[in-house]
Design a protein around this motif. Structure first.
Motif, mmCIF file in Angstrom:
data_model
loop_
_atom_site.group_PDB
_atom_site.id
_atom_site.type_symbol
_atom_site.label_atom_id
_atom_site.label_comp_id
_atom_site.label_asym_id
_atom_site.label_seq_id
_atom_site.Cartn_x
_atom_site.Cartn_y
_atom_site.Cartn_z
ATOM 1 N N GLU A 1 17.085 -24.211 -22.072
ATOM 2 C CA GLU A 1 18.368 -23.750 -22.606
ATOM 3 C C GLU A 1 18.969 -24.946 -23.325
ATOM 4 O OE1 GLU A 1 20.841 -22.198 -24.017
ATOM 5 O OE2 GLU A 1 22.214 -23.697 -23.283
ATOM 6 N N SER A 2 18.962 -24.917 -24.646
ATOM 7 C CA SER A 2 19.446 -26.038 -25.436
ATOM 8 C C SER A 2 20.529 -25.575 -26.398
ATOM 9 C CB SER A 2 18.282 -26.665 -26.212
ATOM 10 O OG SER A 2 18.721 -27.756 -26.979
ATOM 11 N N ASN A 3 21.765 -25.897 -26.049
ATOM 12 C CA ASN A 3 22.921 -25.718 -26.934
ATOM 13 C C ASN A 3 23.332 -24.283 -27.213
ATOM 14 O OD1 ASN A 3 23.066 -28.571 -27.295
ATOM 15 N ND2 ASN A 3 21.412 -28.407 -28.770
ATOM 16 N N ASN A 4 22.929 -23.336 -26.376
ATOM 17 C CA ASN A 4 23.319 -21.949 -26.600
ATOM 18 C C ASN A 4 24.552 -21.565 -25.794
ATOM 19 O OD1 ASN A 4 21.105 -20.828 -28.349
ATOM 20 N ND2 ASN A 4 19.943 -21.773 -26.689
ATOM 21 N N ILE A 5 24.551 -21.882 -24.516
ATOM 22 C CA ILE A 5 25.668 -21.500 -23.650
ATOM 23 C C ILE A 5 26.968 -22.094 -24.169
ATOM 24 C CG2 ILE A 5 26.581 -21.615 -21.292
ATOM 25 C CD1 ILE A 5 24.089 -19.802 -21.603
ATOM 26 N N PRO B 1 34.238 -16.099 -20.880
ATOM 27 C CA PRO B 1 33.835 -14.904 -20.124
ATOM 28 C C PRO B 1 32.351 -14.556 -20.283
ATOM 29 C CG PRO B 1 35.863 -14.481 -21.336
ATOM 30 C CD PRO B 1 35.331 -15.805 -21.806
ATOM 31 N N ILE B 2 31.806 -14.749 -21.472
ATOM 32 C CA ILE B 2 30.391 -14.465 -21.701
ATOM 33 C C ILE B 2 29.542 -15.551 -21.046
ATOM 34 C CG2 ILE B 2 28.583 -14.161 -23.449
ATOM 35 C CD1 ILE B 2 30.816 -13.108 -25.301
ATOM 36 N N ARG B 3 30.014 -16.782 -21.125
ATOM 37 C CA ARG B 3 29.288 -17.909 -20.543
ATOM 38 C C ARG B 3 29.086 -17.718 -19.041
ATOM 39 N NH1 ARG B 3 31.611 -23.652 -22.001
ATOM 40 N NH2 ARG B 3 32.795 -22.154 -23.193
ATOM 41 N N ALA B 4 30.099 -17.180 -18.370
ATOM 42 C CA ALA B 4 30.007 -16.955 -16.920
ATOM 43 C C ALA B 4 28.862 -16.003 -16.575
ATOM 44 C CB ALA B 4 31.334 -16.419 -16.394
ATOM 45 N N ALA B 5 28.556 -15.058 -17.442
ATOM 46 C CA ALA B 5 27.429 -14.145 -17.218
ATOM 47 C C ALA B 5 26.115 -14.747 -17.707
ATOM 48 C CB ALA B 5 27.688 -12.817 -17.930
ATOM 49 N N ALA B 6 26.180 -15.582 -18.733
ATOM 50 C CA ALA B 6 24.970 -16.138 -19.332
ATOM 51 C C ALA B 6 24.315 -17.207 -18.458
ATOM 52 C CB ALA B 6 25.292 -16.719 -20.708
ATOM 53 N N GLY C 1 8.649 -22.479 -8.145
ATOM 54 C CA GLY C 1 7.984 -23.726 -8.496
ATOM 55 C C GLY C 1 8.277 -24.179 -9.914
ATOM 56 N N GLY C 2 9.089 -23.404 -10.658
ATOM 57 C CA GLY C 2 9.369 -23.699 -12.058
ATOM 58 C C GLY C 2 10.537 -24.633 -12.266
ATOM 59 N N THR C 3 10.769 -24.950 -13.541
ATOM 60 C CA THR C 3 11.785 -25.917 -13.955
ATOM 61 C C THR C 3 12.670 -25.322 -15.038
ATOM 62 O OG1 THR C 3 10.294 -27.759 -13.474
ATOM 63 C CG2 THR C 3 12.131 -28.216 -14.963
ATOM 64 N N LEU C 4 13.960 -25.592 -14.935
ATOM 65 C CA LEU C 4 14.942 -25.236 -15.959
ATOM 66 C C LEU C 4 15.500 -26.525 -16.530
ATOM 67 C CD1 LEU C 4 17.017 -23.468 -17.521
ATOM 68 C CD2 LEU C 4 18.428 -23.518 -15.436
ATOM 69 N N ILE C 5 15.491 -26.632 -17.853
ATOM 70 C CA ILE C 5 16.105 -27.764 -18.551
ATOM 71 C C ILE C 5 17.315 -27.225 -19.299
ATOM 72 C CG2 ILE C 5 15.823 -29.492 -20.366
ATOM 73 C CD1 ILE C 5 12.775 -29.342 -19.753
ATOM 74 N N VAL C 6 18.474 -27.871 -19.088
ATOM 75 C CA VAL C 6 19.699 -27.499 -19.784
ATOM 76 C C VAL C 6 20.170 -28.710 -20.582
ATOM 77 C CG1 VAL C 6 22.083 -26.697 -19.575
ATOM 78 C CG2 VAL C 6 20.339 -25.863 -17.974
ATOM 79 N N LEU C 7 20.276 -28.527 -21.895
ATOM 80 C CA LEU C 7 20.784 -29.557 -22.795
ATOM 81 C C LEU C 7 22.029 -28.995 -23.461
ATOM 82 C CD1 LEU C 7 17.364 -30.442 -24.473
ATOM 83 C CD2 LEU C 7 18.432 -31.578 -22.514
ATOM 84 N N ALA C 8 23.155 -29.717 -23.350
ATOM 85 C CA ALA C 8 24.400 -29.169 -23.885
ATOM 86 C C ALA C 8 25.428 -30.268 -24.087
ATOM 87 C CB ALA C 8 24.968 -28.120 -22.930
ATOM 88 N N ALA C 9 26.392 -29.975 -24.934
ATOM 89 C CA ALA C 9 27.546 -30.856 -25.080
ATOM 90 C C ALA C 9 28.290 -30.887 -23.757
ATOM 91 C CB ALA C 9 28.450 -30.359 -26.192
ATOM 92 N N ALA C 10 28.876 -32.046 -23.443
ATOM 93 C CA ALA C 10 29.546 -32.221 -22.157
ATOM 94 C C ALA C 10 31.015 -32.551 -22.339
ATOM 95 C CB ALA C 10 28.875 -33.348 -21.377
ATOM 96 N N THR C 11 31.806 -32.110 -21.373
ATOM 97 C CA THR C 11 33.192 -32.530 -21.277
ATOM 98 C C THR C 11 33.460 -32.941 -19.841
ATOM 99 O OG1 THR C 11 35.514 -31.937 -21.645
ATOM 100 C CG2 THR C 11 34.081 -30.189 -20.833
#
Length: 190
Positions: A102-106, A112-117, A128-138
């Motif tokens: 997940e890169s820069n979509n959420i 409200p949409i983000r809470a479901a996404a 056993g899998g991996t999730l990578i999240v790349l996003a702007a931070a605050t």
């Protein structure tokens, strides 16, 4: 925006030729045929990078124009590019992928949409899998303000650790010199 770009009426600011520097900075193992999913793939640069590492990649976007563009830019690709909706994905994608990106979509979605996404993204990760999240931070408590994008808060990043996902690393990365100079690079495992 992709359709307007094709017509020469807009420029897609995230449509750059190289895969994400933050993705490339991760020490990912060789895919060795394991399944990967790229959320909101756009023109496919990150999907092609993962395919080059040996993953069997499925990449989706809600924009049919983006998917057409990805297919045109990468003729002969092994990536399976599909039009799909993050909030209404194919049922057989649940817990089906060894690596999910997940890169820069959420960050482009209103709260409200983000809470479901956020939980929808995590649901793709196989045992056993991996999730990578790349996003702007605050570092603010909320991500209010002008947007998109709306940089993700720590609470939002931590919310990816649900449905059996655990944080392996959650880092703030300095991206000085870019439009959004503080970034999240988070890795979760199931």
């Amino acid at each position: 925006m992709y359709a307007e770009s094709r017509a020469g009426q807009a420029e897609v600011p995230w449509d750059v030729p190289a895969p994400s520097a933050h993705l490339r900075a991760l020490d990912l193992p060789a895919g060795e045929g394991r399944r990967a999913l790229v959320v909101g793939c756009g023109p496919g640069r990150d999907a092609e990078y993962l395919a080059g590492l040996g993953y069997r990649v499925t990449a989706f976007d809600i924009s049919a124009t983006a998917i057409d563009l990805a297919r045109e830019r990468h003729p002969g690709t092994t990536v399976d590019y599909l039009v799909a909706d993050l909030l209404d994905p194919p049922a057989d994608w649940r817990h089906a992928f060894d690596l999910v990106l997940e890169s820069n979509n959420i960050q482009a979605l209103p709260a409200p949409i983000r809470a479901a996404a956020i939980p929808a993204v995590g649901a793709f990760v196989a045992p056993g899998g991996t999730l990578i999240v790349l996003a702007a931070a605050t570092t603010r408590i909320d991500s209010a303000g002008d947007g998109p994008p709306w940089p993700l808060t720590r609470v939002e990043i931590d919310a990816f650790a649900a449905d059996g996902l655990r944080p392996a690393s959650v880092d703030l990365v300095d991206a000085t010199g870019t439009t959004l100079p503080t970034r999240w690079r988070a890795v979760f495992t199931r």
